[in-house]
Scaffold this active site. Sequence first.
Site, PDB file in Angstrom:
ATOM      1  N   THR A  14       0.874  -1.279  -0.061  1.00 59.53           N
ATOM      2  CA  THR A  14      -0.230  -0.034   0.089  1.00 59.53           C
ATOM      3  C   THR A  14       0.821   1.298  -0.195  1.00 59.53           C
ATOM      4  O   THR A  14       0.632   2.341  -0.485  1.00 59.53           O
ATOM      5  CB  THR A  14      -0.828   0.040   1.318  1.00 59.53           C
ATOM      6  OG1 THR A  14      -1.595  -1.031   1.190  1.00 59.53           O
ATOM      7  CG2 THR A  14      -1.750   1.321   1.340  1.00 59.53           C
ATOM      8  N   ASP A  92      -0.273  -6.716   5.139  1.00 60.80           N
ATOM      9  CA  ASP A  92      -1.009  -7.796   5.139  1.00 60.80           C
ATOM     10  C   ASP A  92      -0.093  -8.852   5.935  1.00 60.80           C
ATOM     11  O   ASP A  92      -0.408  -9.715   6.874  1.00 60.80           O
ATOM     12  CB  ASP A  92      -1.814  -8.400   4.112  1.00 60.80           C
ATOM     13  CG  ASP A  92      -2.862  -7.699   3.804  1.00 60.80           C
ATOM     14  OD1 ASP A  92      -3.205  -6.721   4.530  1.00 60.80           O
ATOM     15  OD2 ASP A  92      -3.305  -7.710   2.725  1.00 60.80           O
TER      16      ASP A  92
END
Length: 335
Positions: A14, A92
């Site tokens: 991200t 993640d």
Amino acid sequence: MTTPTVAIGALGGTIASTSSATDGSEIVPTLTAESLVAAVPGLDAVATVRAETLARLPSPSLDEPTIMRTLLWAQAAVDAGAAGAVVTQGTDTLEESAYLLDLFWDRPAPLVVTGAMRSAGAVGADGPANLLTAVRCALAPVSRDRGVLVAFGDEIHQARWVAKTDSMSPSAFRSPAFGPVGRCAESLVEYAAPPARVPPLRLSRGQETGDPRVPLVATYLGDAGYLLDAIRPEDVDGVVVAGFGAGHVSAGTAEAVGRLARQVPVVFASRTGSGPTGRAMYGYPGSEVDLLARGAVGAGWLPPVKARLLLWALALRGPVPRADVATAFAERGRL
């Protein structure tokens, strides 16, 4: 004035993601390490940066071989004179990548992992601030000899304890059992305790390129162990079971654990998110006492995903006797 050198390796995630949509949706990793560095105001006043794009992958697509190559990159960077190294990646799998790096990081120089919960083009993007904190952490003399650290939201966590605890919040990273080990406030990096870590694992030349198969199987209400029985021992190098509570499983699953543990290492961990596996409290079929008697090994304080990585790391060196697995988890699964 000469500034210390820090190496920054970007893996994607991200923090490196942008969107081609007008509403900012459907972001994908596109930014290079140089772009990430350029987005941090004043970074050039803090450090001389050597930036390298190692990958541009979404976090779920990272794997152990990629992280082991990242380890070699970081080792080479500090050996070439960098005061510390920073790795940026998706959140993640960040807790897993950081722990795998920590198992083998054998330099006193800091290796810091960071990322972002908001993309580069989002309102309130947190990537630049997290990267600046990570660089300051990597350059701080008090960060030396602490192994791999995770810098997020001005907090500093040990790779061993940190976890992503929220799917969306910018303050997603916590160390559920013991909290952060340090803070970065007004550019000053401080820690609550002196360095203390377990010595890193050692590998022979070439072993770092291996890729053992160590599946993680989570138990659930009504589980009778059929997933474990479906695993062919010759196809795996070990198995980790994420159990209830202090590592408990059903009576049927316990029998499957015993059958598998006679042929490959089996480790049981707690799926609760905090707290250790038991050692002697319960004695029913599927309890910690029962699983230990069947040949399984308790993960201690390590959560399932990190217990799996430790077993994977041990398996890099070849078949691991149960006694050696038990010793490793007794050493690395304690406080």
